[in-house]
Enzyme design. Structure first.
Site, PDB file in Angstrom:
ATOM      1  NE  ARG A 107      -2.689  -1.069   3.267  1.00 33.83           N
ATOM      2  CZ  ARG A 107      -2.630  -2.236   3.929  1.00 33.83           C
ATOM      3  NH1 ARG A 107      -3.109  -3.325   3.378  1.00 33.83           N
ATOM      4  NH2 ARG A 107      -2.102  -2.292   5.121  1.00 33.83           N
ATOM      5  CD  GLU A 137       0.248 -10.423  18.445  1.00 33.93           C
ATOM      6  OE1 GLU A 137      -0.359 -10.749  19.457  1.00 33.93           O
ATOM      7  OE2 GLU A 137      -0.310 -10.000  17.397  1.00 33.93           O
TER       8      GLU A 137
END
Lengths: 181, 181
Positions: free
Chosen positions: B70, B107
């Protein structure tokens, strides 16, 4: 409202010469046209974006659909200059909201592209599909099916570079390419 | 040479309101900020591109590095307006020529980004790194390490949207974000 840049006479030979050919990528026997060598030059980047926008400026469009990932480099600027909205066509699983999916054949197996279901606002909304390179045309054709399945109308396809030997043009209507090899 | 659009007064509230929040994407408990609802509106697309360019216009830069996917939507237009070249920072294995790779923590596990080794032309070349959303800042930080490993200098980071609660700003120098949530 269109918002076109000053028209430049352009230098297609110079733009084409700035594209680097990488042999045997992504696999042996394939010649890959690497546009990053063009994009990193400020003057050529600007010329490419201006001339691609002018090439497509005669079309009346509501939205530009850009194909992930390298179509994203051109589609928003073309949309900006043509006064259109931008809609992404992404690889499967990348769009966060409800999407429609289309598959297309690769040499071995298939790939899939998706578009948000709410990307088309009304029946007949005019879409221009933009990508960096036209090779076999399979991805662009699947992108066109997505737009039409959602009620949009494809008024054309725009590419920075067309690889003529692969005959992608034969699978698509209204193809506009700035450079050809 | 800079090539800035007319300055518009902008409407950050309107731009921010056009971003759709998708709950539980890509996994439960995560709120995803979907910018496609902003980009599909021609007026808001243009406002976002103009205002992001103006936000960064005080920086003197040679190249804009855009982060896949993006970041590719904004970086070429910013480069166009700032008179800079564009360089892609891509996920591992996507660049065709010799590249440098950096990993960063997620994560669970890690991810990798790459940049062409010839993307930096001279020692101290000034780079601005552009992406759509600043979350934890891990990708942007890895992108900065790539530029510096190749001899470039990172003069700043530009984002359309900053998620302040995730504190990505603390990991980066010279952060500029058009919208904040």
């Amino acid at each position: 409202m269109k918002n076109l840049p000053p028209r430049s006479d352009g230098a297609p030979d110079e733009l084409r010469a700035a594209i680097r050919m990488v042999p045997d990528y992504p696999k042996p026997g394939i010649d890959f046209y690497d546009i990053t060598t063009l994009l990193k030059d400020p003057r050529l980047l600007r010329a490419a974006l201006d001339q691609l926008s002018w090439l497509l400026a005669h079309l009346t469009v509501d939205k530009i659909a850009g194909i992930e990932a390298r179509g994203f480099l051109f589609a928003p600027t073309v949309a900006y200059h043509l006064g259109a909205g931008f809609v992404p066509i992404r690889k499967a699983g990348k769009l966060p909201a409800e999407s429609l999916r289309e598959s297309y054949d690769l040499e071995y197996g298939f790939a899939e592209v998706e578009m948000h279901s709410d990307a088309v606002h009304f029946e007949g909304e005019r879409f221009l599909i933009v990508d960096d390179v036209l090779a076999t045309g399979g991805t662009a054709q699947a992108a066109g099916r997505l737009v039409e399945s959602l009620g949009g109308r494809v008024v054309g396809f725009g590419f920075l570079l067309e690889i003529e030997a692969l005959k992608g043009r034969e699978r698509l209507d209204e193809v506009h390419s700035l450079l050809k090899v």
